[in-house]
Design a protein around this motif. Structure first.
Motif, mmCIF file in Angstrom:
data_model
loop_
_atom_site.group_PDB
_atom_site.id
_atom_site.type_symbol
_atom_site.label_atom_id
_atom_site.label_comp_id
_atom_site.label_asym_id
_atom_site.label_seq_id
_atom_site.Cartn_x
_atom_site.Cartn_y
_atom_site.Cartn_z
ATOM 1 N N LEU A 25 -15.684 -5.968 90.160
ATOM 2 C CA LEU A 25 -15.750 -5.547 91.108
ATOM 3 C C LEU A 25 -13.934 -5.479 91.381
ATOM 4 C CD1 LEU A 25 -18.247 -7.393 92.891
ATOM 5 C CD2 LEU A 25 -17.645 -5.236 91.962
ATOM 6 N N ASN A 26 -13.433 -6.002 92.776
ATOM 7 C CA ASN A 26 -12.514 -6.339 93.217
ATOM 8 C C ASN A 26 -12.009 -7.089 93.014
ATOM 9 O OD1 ASN A 26 -9.118 -5.881 93.707
ATOM 10 N ND2 ASN A 26 -10.117 -4.674 95.840
ATOM 11 N N HIS A 27 -11.467 -8.254 92.011
ATOM 12 C CA HIS A 27 -11.184 -9.520 91.839
ATOM 13 C C HIS A 27 -10.908 -10.081 90.283
ATOM 14 C CE1 HIS A 27 -12.558 -13.589 92.052
ATOM 15 N NE2 HIS A 27 -13.067 -13.250 93.483
ATOM 16 N N PRO A 28 -9.948 -10.888 90.394
ATOM 17 C CA PRO A 28 -9.981 -11.344 89.329
ATOM 18 C C PRO A 28 -11.106 -12.038 87.925
ATOM 19 C CG PRO A 28 -8.798 -12.674 90.454
ATOM 20 C CD PRO A 28 -9.440 -12.003 91.631
ATOM 21 N N ILE A 29 -10.878 -11.147 86.798
ATOM 22 C CA ILE A 29 -12.027 -10.665 85.733
ATOM 23 C C ILE A 29 -12.202 -11.998 84.822
ATOM 24 C CG2 ILE A 29 -12.501 -9.396 83.776
ATOM 25 C CD1 ILE A 29 -10.787 -6.941 84.994
ATOM 26 N N ASN A 30 -13.075 -12.314 84.842
ATOM 27 C CA ASN A 30 -13.493 -14.081 84.124
ATOM 28 C C ASN A 30 -13.405 -13.080 82.992
ATOM 29 O OD1 ASN A 30 -14.836 -15.508 82.135
ATOM 30 N ND2 ASN A 30 -16.079 -16.310 83.683
ATOM 31 N N GLU A 31 -11.920 -13.370 82.182
ATOM 32 C CA GLU A 31 -11.912 -12.738 80.567
ATOM 33 C C GLU A 31 -12.081 -13.177 79.796
ATOM 34 O OE1 GLU A 31 -7.769 -11.538 79.964
ATOM 35 O OE2 GLU A 31 -7.134 -11.664 81.863
ATOM 36 N N LYS A 32 -12.584 -14.068 79.772
ATOM 37 C CA LYS A 32 -13.909 -14.694 78.600
ATOM 38 C C LYS A 32 -15.216 -13.926 78.787
ATOM 39 C CE LYS A 32 -11.502 -19.800 78.001
ATOM 40 N NZ LYS A 32 -11.897 -20.991 78.054
ATOM 41 N N GLY A 143 -11.888 -17.547 95.961
ATOM 42 C CA GLY A 143 -11.431 -17.496 97.389
ATOM 43 C C GLY A 143 -12.216 -16.889 98.780
ATOM 44 N N ARG A 144 -11.111 -16.470 99.563
ATOM 45 C CA ARG A 144 -12.159 -15.244 100.272
ATOM 46 C C ARG A 144 -13.834 -16.372 100.598
ATOM 47 N NH1 ARG A 144 -9.740 -9.824 102.250
ATOM 48 N NH2 ARG A 144 -11.558 -10.507 103.734
ATOM 49 N N VAL A 145 -14.135 -17.099 101.733
ATOM 50 C CA VAL A 145 -14.898 -17.058 102.023
ATOM 51 C C VAL A 145 -16.360 -15.560 102.261
ATOM 52 C CG1 VAL A 145 -16.881 -18.155 102.787
ATOM 53 C CG2 VAL A 145 -14.926 -19.419 102.527
ATOM 54 N N ASP A 146 -15.454 -14.710 103.239
ATOM 55 C CA ASP A 146 -16.363 -13.602 103.185
ATOM 56 C C ASP A 146 -16.747 -13.083 102.650
ATOM 57 O OD1 ASP A 146 -13.768 -13.303 103.272
ATOM 58 O OD2 ASP A 146 -13.803 -11.790 105.220
ATOM 59 N N GLN A 147 -15.712 -12.454 101.263
ATOM 60 C CA GLN A 147 -15.575 -11.956 100.106
ATOM 61 C C GLN A 147 -17.239 -12.498 98.983
ATOM 62 O OE1 GLN A 147 -11.646 -10.947 98.263
ATOM 63 N NE2 GLN A 147 -11.251 -9.198 100.424
ATOM 64 N N ALA A 148 -16.642 -13.919 98.988
ATOM 65 C CA ALA A 148 -18.317 -14.737 98.306
ATOM 66 C C ALA A 148 -19.004 -13.634 99.039
ATOM 67 C CB ALA A 148 -17.773 -15.991 98.298
ATOM 68 N N LEU A 149 -19.132 -14.661 100.078
ATOM 69 C CA LEU A 149 -20.526 -14.337 101.076
ATOM 70 C C LEU A 149 -20.852 -12.597 100.785
ATOM 71 C CD1 LEU A 149 -20.236 -16.292 104.038
ATOM 72 C CD2 LEU A 149 -21.980 -16.740 102.432
ATOM 73 N N SER A 150 -20.098 -11.842 101.478
ATOM 74 C CA SER A 150 -20.644 -10.521 100.833
ATOM 75 C C SER A 150 -20.828 -10.035 99.342
ATOM 76 C CB SER A 150 -19.010 -9.615 101.268
ATOM 77 O OG SER A 150 -19.672 -8.341 100.554
ATOM 78 N N GLN A 151 -20.604 -10.676 98.453
ATOM 79 C CA GLN A 151 -21.163 -10.250 97.104
ATOM 80 C C GLN A 151 -23.052 -10.904 97.283
ATOM 81 O OE1 GLN A 151 -18.765 -11.312 93.432
ATOM 82 N NE2 GLN A 151 -16.411 -11.324 94.942
ATOM 83 N N ILE A 152 -22.802 -12.017 97.320
ATOM 84 C CA ILE A 152 -23.992 -12.563 97.245
ATOM 85 C C ILE A 152 -25.330 -11.970 99.081
ATOM 86 C CG2 ILE A 152 -25.587 -14.095 98.244
ATOM 87 C CD1 ILE A 152 -24.149 -15.093 95.826
ATOM 88 N N HIS A 153 -24.452 -11.394 98.892
ATOM 89 C CA HIS A 153 -25.504 -10.527 100.534
ATOM 90 C C HIS A 153 -25.766 -8.886 99.890
ATOM 91 C CE1 HIS A 153 -26.313 -7.597 103.231
ATOM 92 N NE2 HIS A 153 -25.154 -6.500 102.753
ATOM 93 N N HIS A 154 -24.800 -8.753 99.005
ATOM 94 C CA HIS A 154 -25.410 -7.166 97.754
ATOM 95 C C HIS A 154 -26.122 -7.404 96.926
ATOM 96 C CE1 HIS A 154 -21.545 -5.705 99.994
ATOM 97 N NE2 HIS A 154 -22.054 -4.515 99.388
ATOM 98 N N LEU A 155 -25.882 -8.697 96.169
ATOM 99 C CA LEU A 155 -26.713 -9.336 95.236
ATOM 100 C C LEU A 155 -28.363 -9.359 95.545
ATOM 101 C CD1 LEU A 155 -26.637 -9.774 92.020
ATOM 102 C CD2 LEU A 155 -26.763 -12.685 93.014
ATOM 103 N N TYR A 156 -28.562 -9.358 97.058
ATOM 104 C CA TYR A 156 -30.028 -9.867 97.509
ATOM 105 C C TYR A 156 -29.452 -8.286 97.536
ATOM 106 C CZ TYR A 156 -33.103 -11.629 100.572
ATOM 107 O OH TYR A 156 -34.075 -10.983 101.700
ATOM 108 N N SER A 157 -28.901 -7.487 98.878
ATOM 109 C CA SER A 157 -29.353 -6.698 98.951
ATOM 110 C C SER A 157 -30.103 -5.142 98.219
ATOM 111 C CB SER A 157 -28.919 -5.896 99.992
ATOM 112 O OG SER A 157 -28.236 -6.474 101.116
#
Length: 317
Positions: A25-32, A143-157
């Motif tokens: 996604l358009n977010h810093p990558i967990n490189e490990k 980061g941004r709370v709305d983007q975090a909640l959006s990811q949870i929303h998509h995961l659920y949907s």
């Protein structure tokens, strides 16, 4: 329903994980996490601006001309022109997907599921059961709370649990599970009913020893300060040796996302039975894994989040 979220992080000597695609996604990558997951990923798909972060990661390693995603898709309003030109020059398939009513996250999911049969390896002639394609999503909940909640929303949907209140999407015809890999956790949506989750090699911190009784025993049985320090040093050395074997920390959360749920659990430090949980009421957070396999029974889908071992966490600058 059985879950095995740590299979994707296990040593190469272990049995290979279920087939999976990697979605960035358009977010810093967990490189490990990426470095472990990319070894077995069948395909790497960047959702629009995720290509910027992928490019920067590879550029920092001096591998921007060697390591590329397989697909970049979305409405392409976030990918930088220089990054797009770079990947086009290397033959990366960049797919414009116009739909003002869905996000790049959804567009990338739809692409993967629509091409699942092409991504999966050929099925053995001795195997009759069709394979499912799991999707591991590299995103973030910081980061941004709305983007975090959006990811949870998509995961659920877009998870494949039965959900009568969610309009059916053509991607839900595919049955592969979704896991969100964020900075410190792996998160997924449990199905209604009984869920068994494998949690091997979790760091289960033992409870502190009971305090001494009021009547002190003889001095010969009391450890001296040096004895205590030596024991602590041995425990620390042992912990450092075992650091490379851990897959999870002990912390876990079970969160209702669609009204009140009743959950029953087994294998945690604080187990419950027919326990009501709801936003604004009681929530099961910061519970602790206490078994190699845990169980959650719920009347509806709930979110489960497990803390990754330290060696898989994203290092923040």
């Amino acid at each position: 329903m059985e879950w095995d979220p740590t299979q994707f992080f296990r040593d190469e000597s272990d049995s290979p994980p279920a087939p999976f695609a990697l979605l960035i996604l358009n977010h810093p990558i967990n490189e490990k996490a990426y470095d472990v997951l990319q070894k077995h990923a069948l395909i790497t798909v960047c959702a629009d601006g995720g290509a910027n972060y992928f490019y920067e990661m590879m550029k920092a390693r001096g591998r921007e001309n060697l390591d590329h995603p397989n697909i970049i898709t979305g409405d392409l309003d976030s990918i930088r022109p220089a990054v797009r030109n770079h990947y086009e020059s290397h033959g990366v398939n960049i797919i414009f997907y116009r739909d003002d009513y869905c996000t790049d996250f959804t567009k990338a999911l739809r692409y993967i599921r629509a091409h699942q049969d092409e991504i999966l390896p050929p099925t053995s002639t001795t195997t009759t059961k069709p394979q499912d394609l799991t999707i591991l999503i590299l995103g973030g909940l910081g980061g941004r709370v709305d983007q975090a909640l959006s990811q949870i929303h998509h995961l659920y949907s877009h998870s494949t649990h039965p959900n009568q209140n969610q309009p059916q999407d053509e991607t839900q015809n595919k049955t592969g599970n979704l896991y969100l890999i964020s900075e410190e956790s792996i998160t997924f949506i449990l199905h209604p009913g009984k869920n068994t989750i494998r949690t091997p090699r979790a760091r289960r911190i033992p409870p502190p020893p009971p305090s001494s009784p009021p009547s002190s025993p003889s001095l010969s049985t009391n450890p001296t300060p040096n004895d205590t320090n030596n024991q602590q040093e041995k425990e620390w050395d042992k912990d450092e040796e075992e650091e490379e074997t851990y897959l999870l920390e002990e912390n876990v959360g079970i969160i209702p996302l669609h009204g009140m749920e009743r959950i029953t659990t087994k294998g945690f430090q604080w187990d419950v039975e027919e326990w009501e949980t709801v936003m604004g009421g009681q929530l099961s957070t910061s519970n602790h894994i206490r078994a190699e396999e845990v169980e959650v029974v719920s009347g509806g889908p709930v979110l489960m989040t497990l803390e990754l071992a330290g060696r898989f966490k994203r290092v923040l600058a």
